[in-house]
Design an enzyme around this catalytic site. Structure first.
Site, PDB file in Angstrom:
ATOM      1  N   ASP A 246      42.002  22.875  46.576  1.00 41.82           N
ATOM      2  CA  ASP A 246      41.330  23.177  48.407  1.00 41.82           C
ATOM      3  C   ASP A 246      41.728  22.170  49.435  1.00 41.82           C
ATOM      4  O   ASP A 246      42.464  20.770  48.799  1.00 41.82           O
ATOM      5  CB  ASP A 246      40.286  23.810  48.301  1.00 41.82           C
ATOM      6  CG  ASP A 246      39.837  24.637  49.574  1.00 41.82           C
ATOM      7  OD1 ASP A 246      40.537  24.962  50.214  1.00 41.82           O
ATOM      8  OD2 ASP A 246      39.196  25.904  49.926  1.00 41.82           O
TER       9      ASP A 246
ATOM     10  N   ASP B 208      42.068  32.279  55.061  1.00 44.10           N
ATOM     11  CA  ASP B 208      41.387  32.774  54.533  1.00 44.10           C
ATOM     12  C   ASP B 208      41.521  34.646  54.576  1.00 44.10           C
ATOM     13  O   ASP B 208      40.987  34.850  56.022  1.00 44.10           O
ATOM     14  CB  ASP B 208      39.654  32.841  54.271  1.00 44.10           C
ATOM     15  CG  ASP B 208      39.630  30.981  53.868  1.00 44.10           C
ATOM     16  OD1 ASP B 208      40.584  30.350  53.225  1.00 44.10           O
ATOM     17  OD2 ASP B 208      38.599  31.099  53.484  1.00 44.10           O
TER      18      ASP B 208
HETATM   19  C1  GLA Z   1      38.046  27.662  51.595  1.00 46.68           C
HETATM   20  C2  GLA Z   1      39.505  28.652  50.596  1.00 46.68           C
HETATM   21  C3  GLA Z   1      39.034  29.674  50.052  1.00 46.68           C
HETATM   22  C4  GLA Z   1      37.873  29.665  48.968  1.00 46.68           C
HETATM   23  C5  GLA Z   1      36.965  28.347  49.725  1.00 46.68           C
HETATM   24  C6  GLA Z   1      36.251  27.825  48.728  1.00 46.68           C
HETATM   25  O1  GLA Z   1      38.176  28.503  52.555  1.00 46.68           O
HETATM   26  O2  GLA Z   1      41.071  29.467  52.060  1.00 46.68           O
HETATM   27  O3  GLA Z   1      40.082  30.325  49.580  1.00 46.68           O
HETATM   28  O4  GLA Z   1      37.856  29.209  48.306  1.00 46.68           O
HETATM   29  O5  GLA Z   1      37.582  27.174  50.422  1.00 46.68           O
HETATM   30  O6  GLA Z   1      35.073  27.691  49.845  1.00 46.68           O
END
Ligand code: GLA
Length: 649
Positions: free
Chosen positions: A198, A285
């Site tokens: 990430d 996301d």
């Molecule tokens: C980000 C990523 C997600 C997930 C969260 C975890 O938002 O894009 O897919 O992994 O972090 O905190």
């Protein structure tokens, strides 16, 4: 002069012309990014020959994850038969860590939620018993980290009981400063097979910010500014991920790893992700609602030339099982799944499989749909008809003879969609048979077939018929065989063609839903880089590659085609109408054909190259290198590979 002499003379003239072009092109100048490499330059690191499939903990549990939940999901994958279909990765997301131990900086697992990690001894904790269990079940194990010092949960899940704890340094669980140590721990000591990296650590921990002050984090001047590509340090972000890739190669010399880059479409990752990782998030996301799904789908759907075996656009894990994609929404569930399958997205399920309805397992277990996603040739679906209401997307399967087609109603009202044989690049005059991959029914038509799609419905078919090119393929039919080595973009431009959902986190409190992902103006299948019809001097092309000048494409000729032909020229849509360009075709580094300088308004130039025996074909467009004028839009019209050499050239 007899025909034989004419032909010798023609060849002599052609050879002389090519020599002078080669000199002009400066072939061999090492710093020239347009010089043919003569070998495949696509990234071969890691193992993701087809899009990864499996389960991820995040959309199911966020940081409220634990060993029982994960192993429960693993058990369902195996018992339901999904693992047998390819759903083998079981990926832990954020929330697993306790701290980075003082002294030796070794990461410690939160054993309160992962009890098998309480191995004791000098290492303190270990995920080895956990990964051993998954491996014994025939599955693979994935883990999560961040490229910066801190993870996303440390910015966005502050009420979670499962945040890293301890001193500021102990809570720095991300890779920054620890790449070699952590990658070795994950892949050698703990036996993980897959890592999602990430990027919040590079974006959300600005020195002096409220978050950093209140949580006593060490600030890091953001390398990613979410709202501004120009204030994002693209090279630095890429460099950090490259260091992870290098550490993975060192930890796993047998290449048995998967690197998932999670920079949410930022930092121009949609362009360079393929050089570094095996999959890269193309957007923010996904949330469990229709417009978020549209947004994420769009972020990957127009990037077919940037993906292929070993490297995949990642529009995020599936949100099947929740809210607008729960079992009460079967149409939306099938659409979400069909679309992810068509664009070769990773198929990572992310709901609580232990308590899920059987109807959802049946969707995920549709072997026909899984097979089209996992087709070994790795050709991402290409948009054949595009609008905000409905889209038609076509994906070439296997050797190019078979096709899958999706008819997609994006809207909330029924819509009439007419599928043309032409959309499939099939003959208008021969029957086309469509097999519905959901209902398993069959329909046959000639020329065109009308459909009415229910709101949000996707009809998904396997199509067979007489192909337009019976003896070859258009390059736009085989994007998985193409590596975009240089796409000619000079700036990272933001892509305006992605559905602009109301931001689920800020609603209408933010300024607006602005375009946010770079990648606009790159190489395209069957359209120009800016989404226009391919057209040279008034002649439109249904098929072809749209690209900018000063670009280089590589094409694998593993099927052993004999001839490449194209009608090339400056596209009528170009903003820069003044500068001429030249088109070149190379085979394994040797110049095979070239156009004269062609200018805006000039008729298409017919290029032909004998590519027999050549493995890597390179297509180069050279124009004036200038920073003060926009790049010329160049069209490889009808560019195709044909099996037979023409008898009378
Ligand atoms: C980000 C990523 C997600 C997930 C969260 C975890 O938002 O894009 O897919 O992994 O972090 O905190």
């Amino acid at each position: 002069m007899n025909a034989r002499m004419q032909s010798i003379l023609r060849r002599g003239i052609a050879a002389a012309a090519l020599t002078s072009i080669a000199a002009h092109a400066g072939a061999g100048a090492p710093a020239d990014p347009l010089a043919p490499a003569g070998r495949w330059q696509g990234n071969t690191g890691g193992s993701a020959a087809t899009p990864p499939m499996g389960w991820n903990s995040w959309n199911a549990f966020r940081t409220d994850v634990d060993e029982d939940k994960v192993l429960g999901a693993a058990r369902v994958l195996v018992d339901s038969g999904l693992a047998g279909l390819g759903y083998v990765y079981v990926n832990l997301d954020d929330g697993w860590w306790l701290k980075r131990r003082a002294g030796d900086s070794r990461l410690q697992v939160r054993t309160g939620i992962f009890p098998s990690a309480a191995t004791g001894g000098p290492d303190g904790t270990s995920f080895r018993p956990f990964t051993d269990k998954l491996h014994a079940m025939g599955l693979k194990a994935g883990i999560y980290t961040d490229i910066g010092r801190n993870a996303c949960s440390q910015a966005y899940d502050l009420h979670s009981p499962n945040l890293p704890q301890g001193t500021t340094a102990e809570r720095e669980v991300g890779l920054d400063g620890h790449v070699a140590q952590d990658i070795s721990l994950y892949f050698k000591d703990w036996g993980f097979d897959y890592i999602k990296v990430d990027a919040c650590g590079l974006a959300d921990f600005a020195p002096g910010s409220d978050l950093v002050q209140r949580q006593h984090y060490r600030g890091l001047a953001p390398l990613i500014e979410r709202g501004s590509i120009n204030r994002t340090d693209i090279a630095a972000v890429r460099g950090r991920y490259e260091a992870v890739a290098a550490a993975l190669r060192a930890a796993r010399p047998a290449n048995d790893y998967v690197l998932s880059i999670c920079a949410w479409g930022m930092a121009n990752v949609r362009t360079w992700g393929k050089e570094v990782g095996n999959l890269w998030r193309t957007s923010s996301d996904i949330t469990p609602n229709w417009t978020s799904m549209l947004h994420n789908f769009d972020s990957a759907a127009k990037r077919p030339l940037y993906a292929g075996p070993g490297h995949w656009n990642d529009p995020d894990i599936l949100h099947i099982g929740h809210e607008e994609f729960d079992a009460a929404h079967p149409v939306e569930v099938r659409s979400h799944f069909s679309l992810w399958a068509m664009i070769n997205a990773p198929l990572l399920v992310s709901y609580d499989l232990r308590n899920g309805p059987a109807a959802l397992l049946a969707v995920l277990g549709n072997a026909d749909v899984v097979a089209l996603n996992q087709d070994k040739a790795g050709h991402q679906g290409v948009v054949a008809y595009d609008s905000d209401d409905a889209q038609i997307m076509v994906k070439t399967l296997g050797d190019g003879q078979r096709k899958a087609v999706a008819l997609f109603n994006r809207g909330a009202a029924p819509v009439a969609v007419t599928l043309l044989a032409r959309h499939l690049k099939m003959s208008d005059s021969a029957p086309v048979t469509l097999r519905d991959l959901w209902s398993k029914t069959t329909v046959t038509f000639t020329g065109e077939q009308a459909f009415t799609l229910a709101p949000h419905e996707t009809r998904l078919f396997a199509a067979s018929g007489r192909r337009q090119l019976e003896d070859g393929v258009y390059l736009s039919e085989i994007p998985g065989a193409i590596h975009v080595a240089v796409d000619g973009t000079r700036q990272a431009l933001l892509d305006p063609g992605i559905h602009r959902m109301i931001d689920p986190w800020s609603n209408t409190r933010s300024g607006s839903a602005r375009p946010q992902y770079a990648g606009w103006g790159g190489a395209q299948a069957d359209t120009t880089p800016f989404g226009q019809t391919l057209q040279i001097a008034g002649q439109a092309f249904d098929s072809g590659i749209g690209i900018l000048a000063n670009s280089r494409l590589q094409v694998r000729n593993s099927a052993g085609y004999a001839r490449l032909t194209a009608s090339v020229g400056v596209d009528d849509s170009t903003v820069n109408t003044r500068q001429p360009v030249r088109f070149y075709v190379y085979g394994d580094g040797a110049l095979l054909a070239a156009s004269p300088p062609v200018a805006f308004g000039g008729k298409p130039f017919r290029l032909q190259a004998d590519i027999r025996g050549h493995d890597v074909i390179e297509l180069v467009v050279r124009g004036a290198a200038s920073d003060t004028t926009p790049p010329v839009v160049a069209t490889w019209g009808d560019v195709q590979l044909v099996r037979q050499q023409r008898k009378n050239p």
